[in-house]
Design a protein around this motif. Structure first.
Motif, short mmCIF file in Angstrom:
data_model
loop_
_atom_site.label_atom_id
_atom_site.label_comp_id
_atom_site.label_asym_id
_atom_site.label_seq_id
_atom_site.Cartn_x
_atom_site.Cartn_y
_atom_site.Cartn_z
N HIS A 153 -3.45 2.90 4.89
CA HIS A 153 -4.54 3.07 5.86
C HIS A 153 -4.37 4.33 6.73
CE1 HIS A 153 -7.62 0.03 5.71
NE2 HIS A 153 -7.98 0.29 6.95
N PRO A 154 -4.20 5.52 6.14
CA PRO A 154 -4.04 6.73 6.96
C PRO A 154 -5.31 7.05 7.75
CG PRO A 154 -4.38 7.31 4.66
CD PRO A 154 -4.19 5.82 4.70
N GLU A 155 -5.12 7.49 8.97
CA GLU A 155 -6.25 7.79 9.85
C GLU A 155 -7.04 8.99 9.31
OE1 GLU A 155 -7.04 8.82 14.59
OE2 GLU A 155 -5.03 8.29 13.87
N GLY A 156 -8.36 8.91 9.40
CA GLY A 156 -9.21 10.02 8.99
C GLY A 156 -9.56 10.06 7.52
N SER A 157 -9.08 9.10 6.74
CA SER A 157 -9.34 9.08 5.30
C SER A 157 -10.72 8.52 4.99
CB SER A 157 -8.28 8.24 4.59
OG SER A 157 -8.67 7.94 3.26
N ARG B 10 -12.25 4.61 5.23
CA ARG B 10 -13.52 4.25 5.88
C ARG B 10 -14.38 3.40 4.95
NH1 ARG B 10 -13.46 9.68 7.70
NH2 ARG B 10 -15.20 10.27 6.32
N ASP C 30 -12.95 -0.08 4.93
CA ASP C 30 -13.25 -0.77 6.19
C ASP C 30 -14.70 -1.28 6.23
OD1 ASP C 30 -10.69 -0.38 7.09
OD2 ASP C 30 -11.17 1.37 8.34
#
Length: 204
Positions: A130-134, A138, A141
């Protein structure tokens, strides 16, 4: 635990005078052929025990575990024997380049070969880490409805470009379609292998 379809006693180590059998190593995820090595009964036993692919060096006349100095281990997932029990296929997770020259494979193959499976593994890691900005994260999610919608949109765009006769645009849109389909498969806990199983069933 390494999955096998044979007993060590079945392998014909006596077929060659040196007591070795060739072993082809294939990437477990992408199916790319990585290298060819030779194994003895002892090195095969060590591989099964440790999970780290171990060969017998014909030049040094000793066992060697791939990655013991570089850290680029080949973690064995499955080992299969051929129909004559004198050659092995090792499907392994490569923890780095398989070749001493720093390339993924010891063979000069097209780098795009097996990339769809490689992309599938990237998507799986995105879901797990779940790396941020991917963008992929998204999509995960937003859930199955949004992912399925994107698959439908890309399918329609692929069809439009195909009908219009624009091959380059069709390839572009079809690539988007495949990517979003992979995301949907991973989200549902499925994989390309499941598609292959169904297609093989139909072919038979």
């Amino acid at each position: 635990m390494v999955k096998t379809d044979f007993n060590i006693s079945d392998i014909d180590f006596g077929k060659n005078p040196d007591g070795l059998v060739p072993a082809i190593v294939q990437d477990y995820a992408t199916l790319k052929v990585l290298m060819l090595g030779y194994v003895s009964r002892e090195s095969l036993e060590k591989t099964l025990e440790s999970g780290k692919t171990t060969f017998f060096s014909r030049s040094r006349q000793c066992l060697w575990t791939k990655g013991e100095t570089s850290g680029n281990f080949l973690i064995a997932k499955e080992i299969h024997a051929d129909c004559d029990n004198d050659t092995l296929l090792i499907k392994a997770e490569a923890l780095g380049p398989a070749c001493h020259n720093g390339t993924t494979s010891c063979f000069r193959t097209d780098d795009d070969e097996g990339f769809i499976r490689e992309l599938q593994e990237v998507i799986r890691r995105r879901k797990a880490e779940h790396p941020e900005g991917s963008y992929t994260v998204r999509l995960f999610d937003k859930g199955v409805n949004k992912i399925a919608q994107k698959v439908g949109e890309e399918a329609v765009e692929t069809v439009i470009e195909a009908v219009d006769g624009n091959d380059s645009a069709m390839i572009y849109e079809a690539s988007d379609l495949i990517y979003h389909l992979l995301v949907l498969l991973v989200h549902k806990g499925l994989s390309i292998s499941d598609l292959e199983t169904e297609l093989r069933r139909r072919h038979k």
